[in-house]
Design an enzyme around this catalytic site. Structure first.
Site, PDB file in Angstrom:
ATOM      1  N   ALA A  82      13.025   5.709   8.022  1.00  0.00           N
ATOM      2  CA  ALA A  82      13.345   6.569   9.216  1.00  0.00           C
ATOM      3  C   ALA A  82      13.084   7.658   9.616  1.00  0.00           C
ATOM      4  O   ALA A  82      12.405   8.170   8.568  1.00  0.00           O
ATOM      5  CB  ALA A  82      15.217   6.296   8.208  1.00  0.00           C
ATOM      6  N   GLY A 127      13.365   2.636   4.458  1.00  0.00           N
ATOM      7  CA  GLY A 127      13.807   1.499   5.641  1.00  0.00           C
ATOM      8  C   GLY A 127      13.154   0.888   5.988  1.00  0.00           C
ATOM      9  O   GLY A 127      13.517  -0.252   6.349  1.00  0.00           O
ATOM     10  N   GLU A 130      13.225  -1.833   3.413  1.00  0.00           N
ATOM     11  CA  GLU A 130      14.384  -2.501   2.958  1.00  0.00           C
ATOM     12  C   GLU A 130      14.670  -3.527   4.719  1.00  0.00           C
ATOM     13  O   GLU A 130      15.251  -4.577   4.038  1.00  0.00           O
ATOM     14  CB  GLU A 130      15.186  -1.685   3.621  1.00  0.00           C
ATOM     15  CG  GLU A 130      15.934  -0.380   2.881  1.00  0.00           C
ATOM     16  CD  GLU A 130      17.489   1.144   2.908  1.00  0.00           C
ATOM     17  OE1 GLU A 130      16.551   1.878   3.679  1.00  0.00           O
ATOM     18  OE2 GLU A 130      17.995   0.918   2.533  1.00  0.00           O
ATOM     19  N   GLU A 150      14.082   7.675  -0.869  1.00  0.00           N
ATOM     20  CA  GLU A 150      15.443   8.525  -0.127  1.00  0.00           C
ATOM     21  C   GLU A 150      15.677   9.358  -1.592  1.00  0.00           C
ATOM     22  O   GLU A 150      15.940  10.051  -1.442  1.00  0.00           O
ATOM     23  CB  GLU A 150      16.735   7.538  -0.201  1.00  0.00           C
ATOM     24  CG  GLU A 150      15.942   6.925   1.542  1.00  0.00           C
ATOM     25  CD  GLU A 150      15.310   5.258   1.340  1.00  0.00           C
ATOM     26  OE1 GLU A 150      14.815   5.339  -0.542  1.00  0.00           O
ATOM     27  OE2 GLU A 150      15.692   4.543   1.815  1.00  0.00           O
TER      28      GLU A 150
END
Ligand code: HXC
Length: 276
Positions: A82, A127, A130, A150
């Site tokens: 992200a 992300g 993910e 993260e």
């Protein structure tokens, strides 16, 4: 910016005014979806993730798309996560909505009728890892780096990493990566079952497309039934899941594709599936 007669900025339709952040190309039944923000290592900001979610939704309903490939532009990154600069301005409600948007994209990859393949051509962090985990298959370049860093930002994975990393590998490995934020190379990812195979960087796309086109030639009905059944394997009631498998197995015998596949074997020829 184009200006109107009054000298103020005119609104430009998104497609004309801004660069395409998600590139979609169709090749022999496969749709190759490329996150195209190489200057930011393909990090996903609001505009990019929204465009990705919209494209995935569209492809999930496109009967001519038999397989979806997800990759990143350039030779450095799949998706570096992200966009951290975007996230730094979010409040609690906005962060929840941001999490949900990524979950939507991941859910589409995981549950769309077509098989989805991540071509991990570099960094797949946060992300990015993910979204790769939400794909059915993962192929990585030997230069790829994967992880959930993260924790180093004071946050946690928010697009399914705590669940899908544990399911794809082990609870212990997921805890190690998520709690320490350590990133792993392609070989360790392979050893841990985080990716299906590792190739030389220049072989990655050819290898992924070869697999994609193989899948595109199979019965989409059988692929979807298999994918949905396997998606249930690690949750819900085992006996119920087995009963459902049995049902789906039986139901496929109403399809032309099952008749064709079983007959073609007996006739010693290649089957030709039509998706009915
Ligand atoms: C915004 C990013 C970015 C990111 C890289 N960039 N990753 N921008 N968000 N996630 C930008 C950099 O700011 C830089 O732009 C350019 O891409 C090139 O990156 P560099 O850092 O200069 O490259 P390098 O030194 O080679 O380091 C590569 C890297 C590093 C190790 C991948 O960029 C990095 O650590 N990135 C962050 C990875 C990360 O933490 N991802 C998880 C995010 S959290 P400029 O303009 O400065 O040159 C997440 C949560 C998901 O994903 C769930 C949300 C709900």
């Amino acid at each position: 910016h184009p200006r109107g007669a009054d000298g103020r900025h005119r609104r430009v339709p998104a497609r004309e005014g801004s660069r395409q952040l998600i590139d979609v190309r169709h090749e022999g039944g496969a749709a190759v979806v490329t996150v195209d923000r190489p200057d930011a290592l393909n990090a996903l900001d609001l505009e990019t993730l929204t465009a990705l979610r919209d494209q995935l939704r569209r492809l999930s309903e496109d009967v001519d798309t038999k397989v979806v490939v997800l990759t990143g532009a350039g030779d450095r990154a799949f998706i570096a996560g992200a966009d951290i600069k975007y996230m730094s301005g979010l409040d609690v409600e906005q962060a929840k909505a941001w999490g949900e948007l990524g979950h939507e994209a991941a859910r589409l990859l995981e549950t769309m009728p077509q098989p989805t393949i991540a071509a991990i051509n570099g960094f797949a962090l946060g992300g990015g890892c993910e979204l790769a985990l939400a794909c059915d298959l993962r192929y990585a370049s030997s230069k790829a780096k994967l992880g959930q860093p993260e924790i180093n930002l004071g946050i946690i994975p928010g697009w399914g990493g705590t669940q899908r990393l544990a399911r794809a590998t082990t609870l212990g490995f997921a805890k190690e990566l998520i709690l320490t934020g350590r990133t792993v190379g392609a070989d360790e990812a392979l050893e841990r079952g985080l990716v299906n195979a590792v190739t030389e960087p220049e072989d990655l796309l050819p290898r992924v497309m070869e697999t994609a086109l193989q899948l595109a030639a199979k019965s989409p009905l059988a692929l979807e039934a298999a994918k949905q059944a396997i998606n249930r394997a690690l949750s819900g009631d085992h006996a119920e899941n087995l009963a459902r498998e049995s049902d789906r197995f039986g139901e496929l015998f109403a399809s032309e594709d099952a008749k064709e596949g079983l007959t073609a074997f007996a006739e010693k020829r290649e089957p030709k599936f039509v998706g009915r």
